[in-house]
Design a protein around this motif. Structure first.
Motif, PDB file in Angstrom:
ATOM      1  N   ALA A  14       0.816  -1.216   0.000  1.00 23.36           N
ATOM      2  CA  ALA A  14       0.000   0.000   0.000  1.00 23.36           C
ATOM      3  C   ALA A  14       0.846   1.261   0.000  1.00 23.36           C
ATOM      4  CB  ALA A  14      -0.932  -0.004   1.211  1.00 23.36           C
ATOM      5  N   SER A  15       2.146   1.131   0.307  1.00 21.80           N
ATOM      6  CA  SER A  15       3.026   2.300   0.364  1.00 21.80           C
ATOM      7  C   SER A  15       3.736   2.476  -0.974  1.00 21.80           C
ATOM      8  CB  SER A  15       4.065   2.135   1.471  1.00 21.80           C
ATOM      9  OG  SER A  15       3.427   1.990   2.724  1.00 21.80           O
ATOM     10  N   PRO A  16       3.669   3.662  -1.572  1.00 18.51           N
ATOM     11  CA  PRO A  16       4.310   3.871  -2.876  1.00 18.51           C
ATOM     12  C   PRO A  16       5.831   3.823  -2.784  1.00 18.51           C
ATOM     13  CG  PRO A  16       3.469   5.948  -2.016  1.00 18.51           C
ATOM     14  CD  PRO A  16       2.976   4.871  -1.087  1.00 18.51           C
ATOM     15  N   VAL A  17       6.434   3.411  -3.880  1.00 17.69           N
ATOM     16  CA  VAL A  17       7.896   3.373  -4.001  1.00 17.69           C
ATOM     17  C   VAL A  17       8.310   4.486  -4.956  1.00 17.69           C
ATOM     18  CG1 VAL A  17       9.887   2.016  -4.735  1.00 17.69           C
ATOM     19  CG2 VAL A  17       7.960   0.894  -3.578  1.00 17.69           C
ATOM     20  N   PRO A  18       9.182   5.395  -4.543  1.00 18.54           N
ATOM     21  CA  PRO A  18       9.555   6.520  -5.410  1.00 18.54           C
ATOM     22  C   PRO A  18      10.317   6.072  -6.652  1.00 18.54           C
ATOM     23  CG  PRO A  18      10.799   6.569  -3.352  1.00 18.54           C
ATOM     24  CD  PRO A  18       9.810   5.472  -3.218  1.00 18.54           C
TER      25      PRO A  18
END
Length: 309
Positions: free
Chosen positions: A292-296
């Motif tokens: 659920a956490s975006p990866v830059p």
């Protein structure tokens, strides 16, 4: 591939007691947690716990709306009853009540699917995959794929494909047969991108969807402090050091190594989904929190530079 799958799927080998035994309650809790987290694709096989995985999955889905989930199972290994002697010798902590018999014949494929449907309690599965036909090319192409096409026409399956831990033969299947999908295990990960040059572009060209499995390469990428196994054997020191370098790069961007491992395959246009083997409700929730956490994008750029070095 003719069926809908969620971006992340539940790999059901662990609930077949892969390596260590689970209680029915623990397996059910993991499957319930997956449903609660939005997972609607479940990948199983007769091989997983000599049918235990399919039975547990079927029980968990019994009261779920059939139109709301996707099940893939596999064919190519028949389960033949035998006198139980000790534990299964192929990595599953279950009594050795059956032996596995390779069979990619037309009759074997039809029997395998019939028995899987009985264990699952379903009248059809969405995807049927040839399971590890590495040493059975002739029979797989000459009998198994046509048998799956027949079953698809009969409505017992919706989509046909092949699941393997290598990419060259998968490329042959994509070139020479009319498969809808493939399950590629361990060959498109942060540590092993051997499928990228030939297989994945071929799948894009032929319209074959790729389900990526084994994205942790059996454990080395499963934690932020890499250790343990790579492809089910102890990881070599050089691989451990490479994984630790990847973890240090991830840290610079506030990303955990398993978070990057789960997100990486979906960056390729051929890959429709990632299947994750999970054995507890806590594992499910932890993994779903990671995805659920975006990866830059900057992290991917730096990791790509490491791959070129």
């Amino acid at each position: 591939m003719g069926v809908d799958v969620t971006q992340y799927g539940f790999g059901c080998a662990p609930i077949g007691n892969l390596f260590t035994a689970l209680t029915d309650e623990t397996a059910a809790a993991a499957l319930d947690a997956a449903w609660d987290c939005g997972i609607r694709w479940y990948d199983t096989a007769p091989h997983y716990g000599l049918g235990l995985s399919e039975r547990r999955l079927g029980e968990a889905l019994r009261h779920r709306p059939r139109a709301e989930f996707t099940v893939s199972t596999k064919v190519g290994r028949l389960l033949e009853p035998c006198d139980p002697v000790g534990k299964d010798d192929q990595g599953f902590d279950v009594p050795a009540t059956h032996t596995r018999v390779w069979d990619f014949s037309r009759d074997g494929i039809r029997r395998s699917l019939t028995e899987s449907l009985e264990r699952l309690g379903l009248d059809h599965v969405d995807v049927a995959l040839l399971h590890d036909p590495d040493h059975h090319w002739k029979e797989a192409v000459g009998e198994a794929i046509p048998a799956l096409a027949e079953l698809r026409a009969e409505g017992l399956i919706k989509s046909i494909g092949v699941g393997m831990n290598q990419w060259p033969m998968l490329a042959d299947f994509v070139r020479e047969t009319e498969v809808d999908t493939i399950l590629l295990a361990g060959r498109y990960t942060l540590l092993d991108q051997s499928a990228a040059a030939e297989l994945l572009p071929l799948c894009v060209e032929r319209g074959v969807s790729v389900m990526a499995g084994g994205v942790f390469n059996s454990g080395i990428l499963a934690t932020h402090d890499p250790q343990g196994t790579y492809n089910y054997v102890p990881a070599a020191p050089a691989l451990l050091e490479r994984a630790r370098l990847l973890a240090r790069i991830c840290e610079k961007y506030g990303v955990r190594l398993p978070q990057a491992a789960l997100a990486f395959p979906l960056r390729h246009p051929a890959v429709s989904s990632v299947v994750i083997g999970m054995r507890s409700a806590d594992e499910v929730r932890q993994n779903m929190a990671l995805v659920a956490s975006p990866v830059p994008d900057e992290l991917w750029d730096e990791l790509a530079g490491v791959e070129r070095d």
